[in-house]
Design a protein around this motif. Structure first.
Motif, PDB file in Angstrom:
ATOM      1  N   THR A  27       4.952 -68.432 -70.940  1.00 37.64           N
ATOM      2  CA  THR A  27       6.396 -68.404 -71.148  1.00 37.64           C
ATOM      3  C   THR A  27       7.086 -67.898 -69.891  1.00 37.64           C
ATOM      4  O   THR A  27       6.498 -67.181 -69.092  1.00 37.64           O
ATOM      5  CB  THR A  27       6.778 -67.513 -72.335  1.00 37.64           C
ATOM      6  OG1 THR A  27       6.232 -66.217 -72.118  1.00 37.64           O
ATOM      7  CG2 THR A  27       6.250 -68.081 -73.631  1.00 37.64           C
ATOM      8  N   THR A  83      12.217 -65.840 -70.567  1.00 32.63           N
ATOM      9  CA  THR A  83      12.534 -65.656 -71.981  1.00 32.63           C
ATOM     10  C   THR A  83      13.172 -64.293 -72.241  1.00 32.63           C
ATOM     11  O   THR A  83      13.568 -64.026 -73.373  1.00 32.63           O
ATOM     12  CB  THR A  83      11.269 -65.732 -72.843  1.00 32.63           C
ATOM     13  OG1 THR A  83      10.378 -64.701 -72.407  1.00 32.63           O
ATOM     14  CG2 THR A  83      10.588 -67.083 -72.710  1.00 32.63           C
ATOM     15  N   GLY A  96      11.826 -61.763 -72.744  1.00 34.45           N
ATOM     16  CA  GLY A  96      11.029 -61.102 -73.766  1.00 34.45           C
ATOM     17  C   GLY A  96      11.499 -61.399 -75.188  1.00 34.45           C
ATOM     18  O   GLY A  96      11.036 -60.781 -76.135  1.00 34.45           O
ATOM     19  N   PRO A 137      11.429 -63.442 -78.459  1.00 30.26           N
ATOM     20  CA  PRO A 137      10.591 -64.466 -79.092  1.00 30.26           C
ATOM     21  C   PRO A 137      11.383 -65.731 -79.421  1.00 30.26           C
ATOM     22  O   PRO A 137      10.838 -66.833 -79.396  1.00 30.26           O
ATOM     23  CB  PRO A 137      10.107 -63.785 -80.380  1.00 30.26           C
ATOM     24  CG  PRO A 137      10.214 -62.324 -80.096  1.00 30.26           C
ATOM     25  CD  PRO A 137      11.373 -62.159 -79.163  1.00 30.26           C
ATOM     26  N   PHE A 139      10.845 -68.308 -76.777  1.00 30.29           N
ATOM     27  CA  PHE A 139       9.493 -68.721 -76.372  1.00 30.29           C
ATOM     28  C   PHE A 139       9.353 -70.236 -76.362  1.00 30.29           C
ATOM     29  O   PHE A 139       8.720 -70.806 -75.503  1.00 30.29           O
ATOM     30  CB  PHE A 139       8.424 -68.112 -77.295  1.00 30.29           C
ATOM     31  CG  PHE A 139       8.182 -66.658 -77.042  1.00 30.29           C
ATOM     32  CD1 PHE A 139       8.882 -65.979 -76.045  1.00 30.29           C
ATOM     33  CD2 PHE A 139       7.263 -65.953 -77.792  1.00 30.29           C
ATOM     34  CE1 PHE A 139       8.670 -64.626 -75.817  1.00 30.29           C
ATOM     35  CE2 PHE A 139       7.034 -64.598 -77.567  1.00 30.29           C
ATOM     36  CZ  PHE A 139       7.745 -63.935 -76.586  1.00 30.29           C
ATOM     37  N   GLU A 159       1.108 -63.236 -75.936  1.00 29.70           N
ATOM     38  CA  GLU A 159       2.498 -62.807 -75.964  1.00 29.70           C
ATOM     39  C   GLU A 159       2.628 -61.505 -76.746  1.00 29.70           C
ATOM     40  O   GLU A 159       1.840 -61.233 -77.641  1.00 29.70           O
ATOM     41  CB  GLU A 159       3.373 -63.875 -76.661  1.00 29.70           C
ATOM     42  CG  GLU A 159       3.432 -65.204 -75.955  1.00 29.70           C
ATOM     43  CD  GLU A 159       4.214 -65.136 -74.658  1.00 29.70           C
ATOM     44  OE1 GLU A 159       4.925 -64.132 -74.418  1.00 29.70           O
ATOM     45  OE2 GLU A 159       4.107 -66.102 -73.876  1.00 29.70           O
ATOM     46  N   ASP A 160       3.707 -60.784 -76.453  1.00 29.91           N
ATOM     47  CA  ASP A 160       4.020 -59.615 -77.239  1.00 29.91           C
ATOM     48  C   ASP A 160       4.831 -60.057 -78.444  1.00 29.91           C
ATOM     49  O   ASP A 160       6.049 -60.193 -78.378  1.00 29.91           O
ATOM     50  CB  ASP A 160       4.831 -58.633 -76.383  1.00 29.91           C
ATOM     51  CG  ASP A 160       5.170 -57.375 -77.165  1.00 29.91           C
ATOM     52  OD1 ASP A 160       4.533 -57.145 -78.209  1.00 29.91           O
ATOM     53  OD2 ASP A 160       6.070 -56.643 -76.735  1.00 29.91           O
TER      54      ASP A 160
END
Lengths: 508, 328
Positions: free
Chosen positions: A191, A194, A196, A198, A201, B112-113
């Motif tokens: 990714t 982004t 961070g 979601p 993503f 991913e987190d």
């Protein structure tokens, strides 16, 4: 005649009460929003998208397509009667159409538009039937290098053909390209950009972007101007045209059909360009060009035919290659993807009911429009009394619920609102959102295809020149860029069709 | 698919309120009478996709079997991790379960987190199965997997293999094949299986390492594509002549498959888990459910909670290093 059997099957899909209702609904909505100034087909389809998630895919596309070509009919009415184009593609009609109204000839203007639109639409549908299936068969051969050159051609043309300033179109397209890289890297799988979140993503959602840029920004923009009122509505009079009118319009209608069809297929083509091109050609061919601008029926018949033909043929690139040719088709792409259907060369074989159903619906829809428009013009004119400001709030609420149901996520609501505000300011400063949305869609395909091409060629750029189709397309791209530079250098662009379009759009 | 997602969203919201209300009064918290209330099933992928089709068919059976209403909601995004995270964060009482993939549960958290890890997930069992399939055009001249491997050895990187995405299990296996066995294909990722299949039909790639999605199977059934090998640990019941990669000289390459699985939050009580697992197993023997899912998408033998959890842990251990290196 494979196509004929398939078309009959298509009618089987459409001739159900539910689907007929969606065709009728689509063309009615299209006509209404075509009449209402400001609310164009793009914004309307953006606002309607959420309602389509719960429909059958065919019903959804049939309705949205109906809105698109229906708006081409509706836009004529206000152009002719008020000199206010209900949507951009009818802008040139306003020139001679309104002059005809002043001369008491609104009836013939509207009648010839309806007939021309019907003929243009029908010719284009026949073209679609003949060309699309074989093009799709051919398109299976299209690999990543072909998609690279096609998308580059698309982005170049979209920015150049934008109706406002070319520089601003380039800026909008550049923003679209940047937004397209947010999310998952298509080749590495990692990714990027982004923040961070979601929600980012898998990239920024196309539908949320489009609903914001077209739908929400439209609501904001219209609300701001809701205090303004219209001028006097012209008298419609008898909705017929004389034998002389028909003789004068025959040529423009024929040429409009043949011209509108290829223009619709071009990236960035579609309604506006086709109607302006037709107007320019008719004026040039005419034995009495001095009458243009003073109520020449040719100046109404040609453009109205061409814009309808182009709105039909614009479906070809989407249904055969999965590439939208304008912003409306980008939204229809979004509607298909929300239904888990990715359009491409396989669409016609994998979803024949969808493809042939949509075609059958277009034939029926054009017929409905002809019957609807002729006797009901007076009714549609009354719609101009509706204050758009009143429905703005409701539309906003529906949009928010709609974008939420897309992924059941509040994240997309924020994306849409941010894009709405961006779109509002873009409009205020004379930027068009269409190049942004198209570059956003095409940019993602471009990046993926380019990197796939590099994997296939082991990193050699020669792949774009050695494969015949991509070589031809590359030459087109280069010619196009060269000619636009040449045109800019010569400064002698006054006579080009595109510049006439830009002048007209500027007047509006 | 044709179900109203708008309605589903409202229904889910409404039933959530009901569940919360009952929870407060202590009605549904007692596990000995499970299920005494509606069960929410969160599907982590889009409506109409393989997870959704399988999930909804299984939900329809379990609804009848357990005598309660299953409220099915699609919550897609971020490779299935958005919906999976919702399940993991819910009350571990069995009233919120999820249909997701082994990849979303075990692999994505490595990369991913996403706010959860495999430890937070309790597997219930495998719903449907998407074995990796290496396919070539029937007229390609590669008649066996050994032919294809020899070609790759002769021209390292010269054979281009389409995959359904850079993080797809099959794509990762091709990279492992190069790393661990020095057999080098060039994997070319597409956005999903359909464009990869189109690329193979147009001779733009030489082979595909795909799965048993409808687009692929349509070409296999039509005789356009030949299946040379499968990434499954064992041969497939519906294709007994197709060798596995493991028996073709790549012992460790058994992870190139998609498992569409039923999950619950980690702390779910044992008896509730057993009820759900038992009902899932029955669903997969139900002819009507099999009809909807399709026999090619079923495991030959049911894989329940314990076995599935162990497999995912094993997969995480084996693939952890390469996934973090490639995608992290």
């Amino acid at each position: 005649m494979d196509s004929l059997t398939n078309l009959v099957d298509g009618f089987g899909v459409i001739l159900t009460p539910a689907n007929l209702l969606y065709v009728l609904l689509g063309v009615m909505i299209g006509t209404v929003i075509g009449v209402l100034p400001g609310l164009g087909p793009t914004a309307t389809i953006a606002l309607l998208l959420p309602f389509t998630y719960s429909m059958e895919p065919t019903s959804a596309i049939v309705m949205l397509a109906g809105v698109y070509y229906g708006s081409m009919y509706g836009g004529t009415i206000t152009s002719v009667l008020l000199r206010i184009p209900g949507e951009a593609a009818s802008a040139v009609t306003a020139i001679d159409g309104y002059e005809m109204t002043k001369a008491g000839r609104a009836g013939p203007a509207l009648a010839i538009s309806a007939v021309g639109s019907f003929i243009g639409g029908t010719v284009a549908i026949i073209g679609l039937i003949l060309i699309a299936p074989s093009l799709a068969g051919f398109a299976v051969r299209f690999g990543p290098p072909e998609y690279v050159t096609l998308t580059v051609l698309g982005i170049v043309m979209v920015t150049y053909l934008g109706t406002k300033s070319t520089l601003k179109s380039v800026i909008a397209a550049a923003i679209g390209l940047l937004l397209a890289v947010v999310g998952t890297d298509p080749i590495a799988g990692t990714t990027r950009f982004t923040l961070g979140l979601p929600g980012l993503f898998s990239g920024i959602d196309l539908v949320a972007v489009a609903m914001g840029l077209f739908g929400v920004s439209e609501i904001l923009y219209v609300l701001e101007r809701s205090g303004q009122s219209h001028g006097k509505i012209g008298e419609v009079g008898r909705l017929t045209f004389s034998r002389e009118d028909w003789k004068a319009s025959r040529g423009p209608i024929t040429r409009g059909s043949l011209l509108g069809f290829p223009i619709g297929v071009l990236p960035g083509g579609g309604g506006v360009l086709s109607s302006i091109a037709s107007y320019g050609i008719e004026k040039r061919r005419s034995k009495h060009p001095e009458e243009f601008g003073k109520g020449a029926i040719e100046g109404v018949a040609g453009p109205e035919t061409a814009n309808n033909a182009s709105s039909i043929s614009a479906f070809i690139p989407l249904l055969t290659l999965g590439l939208p040719s304008n912003a409306v088709l980008a939204l229809i792409l979004g509607a298909l993807m929300a239904q888990n259907i990715t359009p491409g060369p396989q669409l016609i074989t994998a979803h024949p009911e969808l493809f042939w159903g949509v075609i059958a619906s277009m034939l029926i829809g054009n017929l409905i429009l002809l019957m609807l428009n002729w006797p009901m013009v007076g009714f549609f004119v009354q719609l101009l009394r509706v204050r758009i400001g009143i429905i703005g709030g409701i539309a906003m609420l529906i949009t928010l619920v709609g974008v939420y149901t897309l992924n059941n996520s509040t994240f997309d609501m924020w994306v849409m609102l941010i894009m709405g505000v961006l779109g509002y300011f873009m409009r205020k400063f004379g930027f068009e959102p269409a190049p942004l949305v198209l570059a956003f869609v095409l940019g993602a395909i471009l990046e993926e295809s380019f990197r796939q091409s590099m994997l296939l060629s082991d990193g050699s750029m020669a792949i774009f020149a050695t494969r015949p189709i991509s070589a031809v397309l590359s030459v087109f791209v280069l010619l196009f860029i060269a000619s636009s530079i040449w045109g800019a250098v010569r400064k002698d662009k006054k006579h080009s069709i595109i510049d006439q379009a830009k002048e007209l759009a500027g007047e509006d | 698919m044709t179900k109203s997602r708008v309605l589903a969203a409202f229904a889910a919201g409404a039933s959530l309120l009901v569940v919360t209300a009952c929870g407060d009064s202590g009605g549904a918290s007692s596990s000995d009478e499970f299920p005494s209330d509606d069960v929410n099933m969160i599907i982590s992928y889009a409506a109409g996709g393989p997870t959704d089709v399988g999930g909804r068919a299984i939900a329809a059976f379990m609804e009848k079997d357990l005598g309660t209403t299953f409220v099915v909601e699609n919550k897609e995004g971020a490779s299935g991790s958005v919906g999976t995270a919702d399940v993991v964060r819910s009350e571990p009482d069995g009233y919120t379960i999820g249909m997701t993939t082994a990849s979303a549960a075990g692999r994505v958290p490595l990369i991913e987190d996403v706010g959860y890890d495999l430890e937070d997930v309790q597997a219930i069992g495998v719903g449907t199965f998407g074995p990796g399939l290496i396919v070539v055009p029937s007229d390609s001249g590669y008649s066996t997997i050994d032919h294809l491997i020899e070609a790759a050895k002769a021209t390292p990187g010269g054979i281009k293999v389409g995959t359904a995405g850079a993080s797809s299990p099959q794509h990762v296996e091709l990279i492992r094949m190069a790393d661990e066995y020095d057999v080098e294909f060039t994997p070319v990722p597409f956005q999903g299986e359909a464009p990869a299949v189109t690329a193979l039909l147009g001779d733009n790639v030489d082979a595909c390492f795909c799965s048993n999605a409808q687009t692929t199977m349509a070409q296999v059934d039509a005789g356009e594509f030949a299946v040379l090998a499968t990434g499954a640990p064992n041969r497939l019941g519906w294709a007994p002549d197709v060798p596995t990669l493991a028996e073709s000289g790549f012992e460790s390459l058994i992870y190139g498959n998609s498992y569409f699985i039923l999950v619950a939050p980690a702390e779910v009580p044992d008896d509730v888990l057993a009820t759900l697992e038992g009902s899932l197993e029955k669903a997969l023997q139900d002819p009507a459910t099999i009809e909807v899912i399709g026999e090619v998408r079923l495991l030959d033998e049911f894989m329940g909670a314990e076995e599935l959890q162990a497999m995912m842990v094993d997969e995480q251990e084996t693939l952890g290093p390469i996934l973090t290196e490639l995608l992290g």
